[in-house]
Design an enzyme around this catalytic site. Structure first.
Site, short mmCIF file in Angstrom:
data_model
loop_
_atom_site.label_atom_id
_atom_site.label_comp_id
_atom_site.label_asym_id
_atom_site.label_seq_id
_atom_site.Cartn_x
_atom_site.Cartn_y
_atom_site.Cartn_z
N CYS A 64 -2.05 8.35 3.93
CA CYS A 64 -2.00 7.99 2.51
C CYS A 64 -3.32 8.29 1.81
O CYS A 64 -3.35 8.50 0.60
CB CYS A 64 -1.66 6.52 2.36
SG CYS A 64 -2.76 5.41 3.28
N GLU A 110 0.89 -1.16 0.00
CA GLU A 110 0.00 0.00 0.00
C GLU A 110 0.92 1.20 0.00
O GLU A 110 1.62 1.48 0.98
CB GLU A 110 -0.92 -0.02 1.23
CG GLU A 110 -2.05 0.98 1.13
CD GLU A 110 -1.72 2.28 1.84
OE1 GLU A 110 -1.50 3.29 1.10
OE2 GLU A 110 -1.65 2.31 3.06
#
Length: 491
Positions: free
Chosen positions: A293, A259
């Site tokens: 993020c 990720e």
């Protein structure tokens, strides 16, 4: 057994803390003040070897064959122990990151508890497909799959949500019967180390959970990911580092779950509930000082409401309170380090060179006393930029966003998808059909409609493009942390 003795943060290998060595250590700085918080014992290559060997031994000694119900029960005990020591984890998270105490309590530590309980439930309920195959002569064959642990997994954790993302990875890894070698960010070593105590108290066998501290290249990060005894790597962090890890594991063809970065878009239509959109955008741009993020760095606003949205977002940004992490009124903490602040300030310079108008922020605040030694930065919004500018194309990872107008739905979709990243997007509209239509048109792993950061931990989590490979969450995590063996029986 304690993780931090005399302000030392130690490595944890084979069920015990390793005595630190002054010759192999580094300092951990409090981002809010710039003062030294602790010394961290840096793992050398032989210590990483010991950690991997301990993990392999734990698997061979029976952990991999532990019944699912026992592993699920252990995860639930771990969640209970985190709750019992909740404020210790809050304090460790704040010392590492400088984030406000309210966020550490309500998001970071609370989600750590939820991660363990969720994956205890998921693994206990998980099944496998089976198939009956018709054969000639009226006979049949039964095909069924059994899950086996992936093995020894390297878990590389970032500094922005260190405890949340650590438990997001190790909970399913342990649920599936794997052993792990954890390399926390050098910026945030405390909670991964404290968790070692909790897991031992919960009854996790020695060697199943190991923590090695250090940096990337030429340090613990490289030693772990390049180790021949590692069976897979799960990593959350920058796209550039993810690419490097892929190259490292490629010769051994090890599976990876990444990720990575994001340059996330929000699309705001003129039929939106203005206050609801402003509340959501304030969260999506400025949560954790933009160091998530999933945070929004590109806000596309339909032209007829552009000024209203821009003005409202400026007002909310100016209402954020930067201050001491333990002050309940503080809403916004520092960046993680002076180095990261220098990076964000570089983008401030690039925005100015591109002709951006700073409608709020744009500098370094003065907070007085010892806080001026911290890594503080002003929440910042720009107008006057386009998708061709570096500030709009590259991930900044700070409390910043560019506001850009659009006219039509098709234009908005094209602008939002004009990026090399593909992690998340949010769509703000009161038209339900449009919300579904636009969200499904986003080239991302996750799209929200009239909300942001709302998660069901059973749903897939991850990105496309430079934002990653694979999915985490629910059974998606189980797929990565296990290897299925198909058994075919002719009946």
């Amino acid at each position: 057994m304690t993780a931090d003795t005399g302000r030392w943060i130690r490595n944890f290998v084979d069920g015990r803390f390793v005595e630190p060595d002054e010759r192999s250590s580094f300092t951990k700085v409090d981002p809010a003040t710039g003062a030294v918080h602790a010394r961290v014992h840096e793992a050398d290559e032989p210590l990483v070897d010991r950690a991997v060997a301990a993990a392999r031994r734990a698997l061979d000694d029976g952990w991999a064959r532990t019944p699912v119900r026992e592993r699920a029960a252990l995860l639930r005990r771990a969640a209970d122990r985190i709750e019992e020591r909740f404020e210790e984890f809050v304090a460790a998270e704040i010392a590492d990151t400088g984030k406000p105490v309210t966020q550490a309590r309500e998001l970071d530590v609370a989600r750590a508890v939820a991660n363990f309980r969720t994956f205890a439930d998921v693994v206990a309920a998980a099944g496998q497909e089976s198939f009956l195959t018709d054969l000639a002569g009226g006979r049949q064959a039964l095909n069924y799959a059994v899950r086996k642990p992936l093995g020894v997994v390297a878990v590389i954790v970032p500094w922005n949500l260190p405890l949340l993302l650590l438990t997001w990875k190790i909970a399913p890894a342990l649920a599936c019967g794997n052993a792990v070698v954890v390399k926390p960010s050098e910026e945030t070593p405390s909670t991964a180390t404290l968790l070692a105590e909790v897991l031992a108290e919960a009854g996790l066998p020695a060697g199943v959970y190991n923590v090695v501290h250090g940096f990337g290249g030429g340090s613990a990060g490289e030693y772990v990911t390049s180790h021949p005894g590692i069976d897979g790597v799960t990593f959350t962090g920058s796209s550039a580092t993810g690419s490097h890890v892929m190259k490292t594991v490629a010769p051994r063809v090890r599976p990876v779950s990444f990720e990575l970065g994001g340059k996330n878009a929000a699309v705001v239509f003129d039929d939106v509930d203005i206050d609801e959109a402003l509340d959501g955008l304030t969260r999506s741009v400025f949560t954790n000082t933009g160091q998530v993020c999933l945070c929004t760095e590109r806000v596309y606003v339909q032209r007829s409401v552009f000024d209203e949205i821009a003005g409202g977002l400026v007002e909310r940004a100016r209402g954020l309170r930067l201050g001491r992490p333990l002050d309940e009124a503080t809403t916004t903490g520092p960046l993680i380090s002076q180095t990261h602040r220098d990076k964000v300030l570089h983008y401030f310079d690039l925005a100015e060179q591109a002709g951006a108008e700073v409608i709020t922020g744009g500098g370094v605040p003065r907070l007085g006393e010892d806080l001026d030694g911290g890594s503080w930065i002003e929440p910042t919004l720009w107008t006057g930029l386009t998708n061709s500018d570096r500030v709009v194309r590259e991930e900044i990872f700070g409390p910043v966003a560019a506001l850009i107008p659009f006219d039509t739905e098709a234009e908005a979709i094209a602008l939002a998808n004009d990026t090399d990243y593909g992690l998340a997007a949010s769509v703000w509209t009161n038209d339900l059909r449009r919300g579904h239509r636009v969200a499904q048109s986003m080239n991302v792993g996750m799209a929200w409609v009239n909300t942001w950061f709302l998660r069901d931990l059973r749903s897939p989590f991850g990105g496309v493009g430079l934002s990653g490979i694979g999915r985490e969450g629910g059974e998606s995590s189980l797929h990565f942390y296990t290897e299925p063996t198909n058994v075919c029986v002719q009946l």
